[in-house]
Design a protein around this motif. Structure first.
Motif: not given
Length: 476
Positions: A13-18, A8-10
């Motif tokens: 959306a995941g990048r923005a949330l992290v 998900f981090v990749q």
């Protein structure tokens, strides 16, 4: 087992949330693929004034096809001159695939400033999945207390860099023996040590070491021979892998066969079908044997003698868990774990060594665990057995060095296997994130590390316990 959070981090959306919430950010690690270059960018080499390893390291990098940083950058550190910030070429900043520093010339704590002068300007100039290697002298070989103090200080630097640089960058300290130096003619690196230094540097720079970071590796005092082909460093070697039917053992068999070994895959009869599938897949042979049986060492020795005449590398990977807190643990759980994980290794070693089936140039490699270093609640039996494996390495290394045989161990951390898949979600996530790389390792990461220790070129690497844990916070 899939790490869904890392996947998900990749995503966008995941990048923005992290970024918004400051969550763990596991990078995509660079792992080995046949044919890949060792590095994704050039290497910058520096040396403290009076260092003895800059020239050998430069030759190793050239032989491995590693691009060296531009001459102007390299010249900044000729003779220990202060490094300059990473250069810009137009709008593009100079980036490095690796930073290597020869710290063997540091003989006093005040001279540690040279480390700051080299690494500070380049701290943000390392490419993703970059590599940092610092070379030092074993403190016990230093002629003065001040030099020993300064060389021991390198461990703190390296482990901190491993936690700071991020984006999949790993950092290691390699202590290289001083044996062979001659005050009259200047420092000389023994041929065996030079070969094993090359094998170590190749491993640490490559994607093979993706999940190894913050480690201290000692090189020197053993027989080593360079391979004809570094892509097949185990050509002609007979390698025994215990516990080979699944998980780390199956990955081990595959990696060792890829590197040219003739693999003898061993596991219990109950795992016979899976074991046969592994052996058939790699063109190896399968041996079904319960290592706790009284006659198991003799039967194994007779099989190896009749089929191969020897065994060049013995990898003790077989292991079990029988978890309970000590107060609730029955004696059978204790006895089974100690017998499989530790005592069986001792019995097999005794027989193979007594019958001289492990020749000069041989390798004994055991799988320990960070539980053997840090302990673990509910695993007193397992932690005891794995700490015993470390003791086995410590005690055997000096004796077997005289026979030209090296002994090492690897200590995996959180590795994604069917066993860790059974761990409760919260505990599993903690295990994955509590390391510098913010993710669990893969069985292949353990296999690649054992593969390096098995290489004939790594003979002067002995008595080491190398953690494959992404620089776990446990036991740090």
């Amino acid at each position: 087992m899939t790490d869904r959070y890392a996947s998900f981090v990749q995503s966008a959306a995941g990048r923005a949330l992290v970024k918004r919430l400051g969550l763990p950010d596991p990078p995509r690690l660079r792992r080995h693929r046949p044919g890949d270059p060792l590095l994704a960018g050039p290497a910058l080499v520096g040396a403290a004034t009076g260092g003895r390893l800059a020239e050998p390291i430069t030759k190793i990098l050239a032989a491995a096809g590693v691009e060296l940083a531009d001459p102007a950058a390299a010249a900044d550190w000729a003779g220990g001159a202060p490094a300059q910030p990473a250069r810009s070429h137009g709008d593009t900043q100079q980036r490095y695939g690796a930073l290597l520093f020869d710290a063997t010339g540091i003989t006093d704590s005040a001279e540690l400033r040279q480390l700051y002068d080299f690494f500070h300007p380049q701290a943000r100039a390392v490419l993703p999945s970059g590599r940092v290697i610092v070379l030092g002298t074993p403190p016990q070989e230093c002629p003065t207390p001040r030099e020993a103090t300064a060389q021991r200080a390198l461990e703190g630097l390296v482990r901190s860099i491993g936690k700071e640089f991020g984006r999949g960058t790993t950092a290691q300290l390699v202590y290289v023996t001083r044996t062979g130096s001659d005050a009259a003619t200047g420092p000389a690196l023994p041929a065996d040590t030079a070969t094993s230094l090359e094998s170590t540097v190749r491993f640490l720079l490559s994607g093979r070491s993706a999940y190894v970071s913050g480690q201290v590796i000692r090189v020197g005092g053993g027989a080593a021979s360079a391979p004809a082909d570094w892509d097949r460093p185990l050509d002609g070697q007979v390698v025994l892998v215990t516990g080979a039917a699944r998980g780390i053992g199956a990955a081990l068999a595959k990696v060792l066969a890829r590197d040219g070994a003739q693999v003898v895959a061993l596991d219990i009869p109950a795992a016979g079908d899976a074991l046969a599938a592994v052996a058939n897949d790699i063109g190896g042979t399968a041996v079904q044997l319960d290592l706790t049986a009284p006659d198991a060492p003799t039967r194994l020795a007779e099989h190896l003698a009749s089929r191969h005449g020897r065994v060049d590398v013995v990898v003790h990977n077989a292991g079990i868990t029988r978890d309970k807190t000590l107060g609730r643990m029955d004696a059978d759980r204790w006895d089974q774990v100690i017998d499989v994980n530790l005592s069986s290794q001792e019995r097999i070693n005794d027989v193979l060594l007594e019958r001289e089936l492990i020749p000069a140039g041989g390798r004994v490699i055991s799988v320990s665990s960070i539980a053997g270093i840090a302990g673990n609640r509910g695993q007193t039996n397992y932690a005891t057995s794995k700490a015993g494996v470390i003791g086995l390495v410590d005690s055997l290394a000096p004796a077997l060095r005289e026979r030209g045989i090296s002994v090492n161990a690897v200590a995996p951390g959180f590795i994604e296997t069917r066993l860790t898949a059974r761990i409760p979600l919260v505990v599993r996530e903690a295990g994955r994130r509590m390391n510098s790389l913010a993710q669990g390792g893969l069985p292949v990461d353990v296999a690649e590390t054992i593969g390096w220790l098995a290489w004939p070129a790594s003979g002067a690497v002995s008595g080491n316990v190398v953690r494959v844990c992404g620089q776990s916070l446990l036991g740090a």
